[in-house]
Design an enzyme around this catalytic site. Structure first.
Site, PDB file in Angstrom:
ATOM      1  N   GLU A 265       1.029  -1.060   0.128  1.00  0.00           N
ATOM      2  CA  GLU A 265      -0.123  -0.206   0.049  1.00  0.00           C
ATOM      3  C   GLU A 265       0.791   1.215   0.147  1.00  0.00           C
ATOM      4  OE1 GLU A 265      -3.014  -0.667  -0.672  1.00  0.00           O
ATOM      5  OE2 GLU A 265      -3.031  -2.603  -0.141  1.00  0.00           O
ATOM      6  N   HIS A 268       1.478   2.243  -3.483  1.00  0.00           N
ATOM      7  CA  HIS A 268       0.390   2.840  -4.235  1.00  0.00           C
ATOM      8  C   HIS A 268       0.589   4.696  -3.457  1.00  0.00           C
ATOM      9  CE1 HIS A 268      -1.727  -0.273  -5.970  1.00  0.00           C
ATOM     10  NE2 HIS A 268      -2.048  -0.876  -4.973  1.00  0.00           N
ATOM     11  N   GLU A 294      -0.860  -0.806  -9.650  1.00  0.00           N
ATOM     12  CA  GLU A 294      -0.477  -2.291  -9.085  1.00  0.00           C
ATOM     13  C   GLU A 294       1.316  -2.378  -9.371  1.00  0.00           C
ATOM     14  OE1 GLU A 294      -1.679  -3.970  -6.817  1.00  0.00           O
ATOM     15  OE2 GLU A 294      -3.696  -2.590  -6.938  1.00  0.00           O
TER      16      GLU A 294
HETATM   17 ZN    ZN Z   1      -2.677  -2.765  -4.740  1.00  0.00          ZN
END
Ligand code: ZN
Length: 499
Positions: A265, A268, A294
């Site tokens: 995360e 991201h 991703e």
């Molecule tokens: Zn992800």
């Protein structure tokens, strides 16, 4: 209508939509992190009303007139505004093609589905979730047909997540992966398995939180712009480049699960936090596509976070926080433990090698339901069959099977392939990054700044200015080529297991 009025009207809509999305995003984040478990009803009602406003804003006559006018005068606009208008129009064409009442009903359905899925998963009770999932699949199929009546509905959905993607390309991509991965898995099965018992000792949650905070620092997350919350199924949400939220889920007897959620995360978050300031508040703020997003989360999670150099750097801190649990173990032991490959049940905790097969299972199921070859009521059975076929594992219950992911309850049909594509994009980026500087040497020193800098320059700062295929080509200087990913996996696992 004149150009200035059209531009002003368009800007006004974009700003208002940002505000609505911000508010709804906070409500969603709250629902998934801190809201009481039985609080969906009131929120669903409010979300329904807010969705109605965003729908009217997007599809309203004034907006349509402004967009239509600007589309006819694209050559009179600056590059950024022209891209904004085109992207805005393309994204909203899909929503616009859905009748307003149906759209609002669907948003409320998703709100209910989230709560029902949580309970169904907890009780391993697919039957209670089935009618909602049926409605979600039916709605998506219908929406795809409203939007592009002459195209295959699943191709329409795939293209929404990754422009240019379709079943034909994915079939080829996945069969290529399977061809390389399955023999490696078979070879590993014949080798002595890595001992990873020490990572499954109890690691107190409060200490795990301390470790999470350390990991966020190591990968360079600015905590004045990003915080971490707890949830069932970790995710990231970014409201703008100065307010990003990541989440994790702590497991007492496997701290590496949270560790890698934080790094995933965190990847991201780094993308969102480093997006170009000039795109703030515009219609192209945010990431280029789901797969590119991703590619970044999986870049930090795997290519960096599961590398020998990264583990070497963080291991002393792990020893310091968990002296008893790690006593008698080395960084190399830990490196091997977190890269242990074995067929398993849960996608998000799967190792890098078996992971793409988990995605294949979901891809094939979505494909079958969307084409009418499979029915939603048969999904648990189909799931279990495919898990046996690809990974050789027996699924004991739906909680550990078909109910494990939140994507379908969230309406994200066609999203899963993004993870596998993202992994492959990342490996290609790493190959090219390594030509520019010694990535391993930086990571060994705990210095991720050049890595993030390289990715910021080539990917993050551009937001949605370019389509994913073009962005990847600009970053790497060549078209997408999945062989970098299979080469990376082959090299890594040959070394780990002495194949
Ligand atoms: Zn992800």
């Amino acid at each position: 209508m004149d150009l200035e009025t059209a531009k002003k009207d368009f800007r006004d809509v974009v700003e208002k939509l940002h505000a609505f999305q911000h508010a709804m995003g906070i409500m969603e984040y709250d629902a998934l992190t801190t809201a009481p478990s039985d609080s969906a009803e009131g929120r669903g009602k409010s979300m329904g009303i807010l969705s109605r406003y965003t729908y009217d804003l997007t599809a309203g006559e004034k907006t349509q007139q402004a967009v239509a006018y600007l589309k006819e005068h694209l050559d009179e606009l600056d590059e950024l505004t022209a891209r904004e208008v085109t992207e805005f129009d393309k994204r909203n064409e899909y929503t616009r093609s859905i009748p307003a009442d149906e759209y609002v009903r669907y948003r409320m359905l998703l709100n209910d589905a989230d709560a029902v899925w949580h309970k169904a998963k907890e009780n391993s009770d697919f039957a209670s979730f089935e009618p909602l999932l049926q409605e979600i699949f039916d709605s998506n199929k219908r929406f795809a047909t409203y939007y592009k009546p002459d195209e295959d509905p699943y191709d329409v959905l795939l293209d929404r997540y990754e422009k240019g993607m379709n079943k034909e390309m994915l079939d080829k991509f996945f069969s290529g992966l399977r061809e390389k991965i399955v023999p490696l898995i078979k070879q590993i099965a014949e080798k002595e398995q890595i001992d990873s018992d020490f990572v499954n000792l109890p690691y107190p949650i409060d200490k795990q939180k301390e470790f999470s905070s350390y990991l966020m620092d190591v990968i360079g997350i600015d905590k004045t712009h990003c915080i971490i919350g707890e949830t069932e199924h970790p995710f990231t949400t970014g409201f703008n480049r100065k307010d990003v939220r990541i989440t994790t889920h702590y497991h007492l007897n496997d701290f590496t699960r949270s560790m890698y959620s934080v790094i995933h995360e965190g990847g991201h978050a780094l993308y969102e936090l480093h997006s170009g300031a000039k795109y703030d508040g515009t219609a192209i703020a945010g990431g280029s596509s789901m797969s590119i997003h991703e590619s970044q989360s999986r870049f930090y999670e795997n290519l960096i976070g599961r590398s020998r150099e990264f583990i070497g750097y963080i291991f002393p801190k792990l020893r310091e926080i968990f002296p008893e649990q790690t006593a008698g173990h080395t960084a190399e032991d830990f490196y091997r433990a977190i890269n242990k490959s074995e067929p398993s049940l849960i996608r998000i905790y799967a190792d890098e090698l078996t992971y793409p097969l988990h995605i294949m299972v979901r891809y094939e199921i979505e494909k079958a339901v969307m084409s009418g070859k499979a029915e939603v009521k048969d999904l648990p059975e189909l799931w279990n069959e495919k898990m046996k076929e690809y990974l050789g594992v027996d699924v004991p219950d739906d909680r550990n099977g078909v109910l494990q992911d939140s994507h379908w309850s969230g309406g994200s049909i066609g999203y899963f392939p993004s993870y596998a594509l993202g992994s492959a994009y990342g490996a290609q980026m790493l190959y090219h990054m390594k030509k520019d500087f010694d990535v391993a040497a930086d990571v060994a020193k705990g210095d991720i700044s050049r890595v993030t800098g390289w990715l910021t320059e080539r990917i993050y700062q551009h937001c949605r200015m370019y389509d994913p295929g073009d962005l990847l080509k600009m970053a790497c200087g060549e078209e997408f080529d999945p062989h970098y990913f299979t080469d990376y996996l082959t090299e890594k696992y040959t070394d780990l297991y002495d194949l």
